[in-house]
Write a protein that holds these residues in place. Structure first.
Motif, short mmCIF file in Angstrom:
data_model
loop_
_atom_site.label_atom_id
_atom_site.label_comp_id
_atom_site.label_asym_id
_atom_site.label_seq_id
_atom_site.Cartn_x
_atom_site.Cartn_y
_atom_site.Cartn_z
N PRO A 123 2.03 0.21 -13.87
CA PRO A 123 1.57 1.59 -13.79
C PRO A 123 1.63 2.10 -12.34
O PRO A 123 1.37 1.33 -11.41
N PRO A 124 2.00 3.37 -12.12
CA PRO A 124 2.14 3.91 -10.75
C PRO A 124 0.78 4.19 -10.12
O PRO A 124 0.40 5.34 -9.86
N THR A 125 0.02 3.14 -9.86
CA THR A 125 -1.33 3.28 -9.31
C THR A 125 -1.39 2.62 -7.94
O THR A 125 -0.56 1.76 -7.60
N PRO A 126 -2.39 2.98 -7.13
CA PRO A 126 -2.56 2.32 -5.83
C PRO A 126 -2.73 0.81 -5.97
O PRO A 126 -2.28 0.05 -5.11
N GLU A 127 -3.37 0.39 -7.06
CA GLU A 127 -3.57 -1.05 -7.27
C GLU A 127 -2.23 -1.77 -7.47
O GLU A 127 -2.00 -2.86 -6.93
N SER A 128 -1.34 -1.15 -8.25
CA SER A 128 -0.02 -1.75 -8.47
C SER A 128 0.76 -1.81 -7.15
O SER A 128 1.43 -2.81 -6.85
N LYS A 129 0.69 -0.75 -6.40
CA LYS A 129 1.39 -0.70 -5.11
C LYS A 129 0.86 -1.78 -4.18
O LYS A 129 1.64 -2.47 -3.50
N SER A 130 -0.45 -1.96 -4.15
CA SER A 130 -1.04 -2.99 -3.30
C SER A 130 -0.60 -4.39 -3.74
O SER A 130 -0.35 -5.26 -2.90
N GLU A 131 -0.48 -4.59 -5.05
CA GLU A 131 -0.03 -5.88 -5.56
C GLU A 131 1.40 -6.18 -5.13
O GLU A 131 1.72 -7.30 -4.71
N VAL A 132 2.27 -5.16 -5.21
CA VAL A 132 3.68 -5.35 -4.83
C VAL A 132 3.80 -5.65 -3.34
O VAL A 132 4.62 -6.48 -2.93
N LEU A 133 2.97 -4.99 -2.53
CA LEU A 133 3.14 -5.06 -1.07
C LEU A 133 2.17 -6.03 -0.39
O LEU A 133 2.10 -6.06 0.84
N LYS A 134 1.45 -6.83 -1.16
CA LYS A 134 0.41 -7.66 -0.56
C LYS A 134 0.94 -8.65 0.47
O LYS A 134 0.24 -8.98 1.45
N ASP A 135 2.19 -9.15 0.29
CA ASP A 135 2.76 -10.10 1.25
C ASP A 135 3.67 -9.41 2.26
O ASP A 135 4.25 -10.08 3.13
N ILE A 136 3.80 -8.09 2.15
CA ILE A 136 4.76 -7.36 2.97
C ILE A 136 4.09 -6.52 4.04
O ILE A 136 4.49 -6.54 5.21
N LEU A 137 3.05 -5.80 3.67
CA LEU A 137 2.41 -4.88 4.62
C LEU A 137 1.89 -5.58 5.88
O LEU A 137 1.99 -5.01 6.98
N PRO A 138 1.35 -6.81 5.79
CA PRO A 138 0.90 -7.46 7.02
C PRO A 138 2.02 -7.66 8.04
O PRO A 138 1.76 -7.79 9.24
N LEU A 139 3.27 -7.68 7.57
CA LEU A 139 4.39 -7.87 8.49
C LEU A 139 4.77 -6.60 9.23
O LEU A 139 5.43 -6.66 10.26
N VAL A 140 4.40 -5.45 8.68
CA VAL A 140 4.75 -4.18 9.33
C VAL A 140 4.05 -4.05 10.67
O VAL A 140 4.63 -3.64 11.67
N THR A 141 2.76 -4.42 10.70
CA THR A 141 1.99 -4.39 11.94
C THR A 141 1.55 -5.82 12.25
O THR A 141 0.49 -6.26 11.80
N PRO A 142 2.37 -6.57 12.97
CA PRO A 142 2.03 -7.98 13.25
C PRO A 142 0.81 -8.06 14.17
O PRO A 142 0.46 -7.10 14.86
N PRO A 143 0.12 -9.21 14.19
CA PRO A 143 -1.08 -9.35 15.03
C PRO A 143 -0.79 -9.17 16.52
O PRO A 143 -1.64 -8.73 17.27
N HIS A 144 0.45 -9.49 16.93
CA HIS A 144 0.84 -9.30 18.32
C HIS A 144 1.94 -8.24 18.37
O HIS A 144 2.92 -8.32 17.63
N PRO A 145 1.81 -7.23 19.23
CA PRO A 145 2.81 -6.15 19.30
C PRO A 145 4.21 -6.70 19.57
O PRO A 145 4.39 -7.66 20.32
N ARG A 146 5.18 -6.08 18.91
CA ARG A 146 6.56 -6.47 19.16
C ARG A 146 6.99 -6.01 20.54
O ARG A 146 6.74 -4.88 20.94
N GLU A 147 7.67 -6.89 21.26
CA GLU A 147 8.13 -6.55 22.60
C GLU A 147 9.58 -6.08 22.54
O GLU A 147 10.33 -6.44 21.63
#
Length: 386
Positions: A203-227
């Protein structure tokens, strides 16, 4: 037979290659059927025999050949057959690595080299995502590395994230350096999530989107800034490995010939022992040699390149001996691709690539360098974008 009778193949006009091309997939004179992913394809043994592997498989009264390798696809086979029949490669981002896989499997190094040259030269903000996905699928490590390098220094079109595999998207976002802004990366992830939800029938819900991106979104903003990353060194001529009659420009892109001395030569500053190195050369000379040489090679030697394309007649020579040829003079830009994984050297002029093995040279010397020989006083040769 009456002089007015005609075959069902049409008129007698057209070139030999055009007639051969018309036979691709045709039942006319077909003597073998290929089966790819359950789809039969009419074929002709005389053309398939260009591959030494297929030649052995088709010995005797063989009427059908099943390609049951799951990595062999219809799109790759069609491109492969066109090359066997016409010596012409019609490559695109979707078919280049499927074609390369088949060319390698069936021992057609000239086509494999053409695929390598095409895949590396067509990298762009629009194509890099598709090429990376395909490179991961076909385990093409040099192309994966080239895509990751491209991502480091070039912003990309993140709308294409929708067509990525999850492995490819995670590889992109896991890079330590990315030129694409973070907001664009988030937009691309959203495109990816929308398509994934449709394919998984979520279903096109925020919950579904979060499930799809749960392993991906943390990579967009890594803990250490990209140099910011330092740009890789481009191919440039080395004044220390340049014959006295060849004068490099201050930026080491251009060589000017000051006299005749038995083919004075010059090597580049950087070589290649692993992966793929690609460069392009243009010139206003009559008959330069463009190719590779080991670092230990003396730049004053005659025909000062170990393996090279002789532009004036289109022959490729190894230590003076012709090993293959374009069959014509090679005008304009020459793109050279040194693939140390496949151990081939490819020369691309216009839309055609001719390749030869460098396995013996790599085994003997370990590392090969871009090299040229120029024996035309007053003429020049320069490096350009591949």
């Amino acid at each position: 037979m009456s002089a007015t009778s005609a075959s069902s193949g049409g008129s007698g006009g057209g070139t030999l290659w055009e007639h051969c091309g018309a036979l691709v997939g045709s039942a006319t004179l077909s003597d073998v059927t290929l089966t790819v992913m359950g789809t039969p394809i009419n074929a002709h043994k005389i053309f398939l025999s260009r591959s030494p592997v297929l030649r052995q498989l088709l010995v005797g009264d063989v009427k059908q050949l099943d390609f049951d390798d799951p990595m062999i696809s219809l799109i790759g086979v069609k491109s492969f057959l066109l090359y066997l029949y016409t010596d012409k490669a019609e490559l695109s981002v979707p078919n280049v690595l499927p074609t390369k896989y088949i060319a390698t499997k069936f021992q057609l190094p000239s086509l494999a080299a053409h695929c390598t040259a095409f895949s590396h030269s067509c990298l762009s903000p629009l194509t890099v995502c598709g090429l990376l996905s395909s490179a991961i699928q076909y385990e093409d490590r040099p192309l994966i590395d080239a895509c990751c390098t491209f991502l480091t220094y070039n912003p990309i079109e993140t709308e294409s994230f929708a067509d990525l595999s999850q492995a490819a998207l995670q590889m992109i976002l896991g890079q330590p350096h990315l030129a694409t802004p973070e907001d664009e990366l988030l937009n691309g992830c959203n495109q990816f999530a929308q398509k994934q939800m449709k394919e998984r029938k979520l279903p096109p819900t925020p919950e579904s989107k979060s499930e799809v991106l749960k392993d991906i979104l943390p990579l967009v903003t890594p803990p250490h800034p990209r140099e910011a990353a330092a740009a890789p060194a481009p191919v440039r001529w080395d004044p220390a490995r340049c014959h006295r009659l060849l004068t490099p420009s201050p930026d080491c892109r251009t060589l000017a010939c000051g006299g005749r001395a038995g083919w004075p030569s010059c090597l580049a500053k950087r070589g290649c022992r692993a992966g793929v190195l690609q460069w392009a050369v243009e010139h206003d000379a009559d008959d330069p040699f463009v190719g590779v040489a080991p670092a230990a090679h003396r730049t004053s030697d005659n025909v000062g390149v170990h393996l090279a394309l002789h532009v004036s007649d289109g022959t490729i020579r190894q230590k003076g001996m012709t090993i293959c040829s374009f069959g014509k003079r090679c005008y304009g830009r020459v793109i050279v691709t040194l693939d140390c994984v496949a151990k081939v050297l490819g020369f691309t002029v216009e839309d055609r690539t001719v390749a030869c093995s460098v396995a013996d040279l790599l085994q003997q010397y370990g590392e090969l360098y871009p090299a040229v020989s120029l024996d035309d006083p007053g003429k020049s040769l320069w490096l350009c974008d591949a």
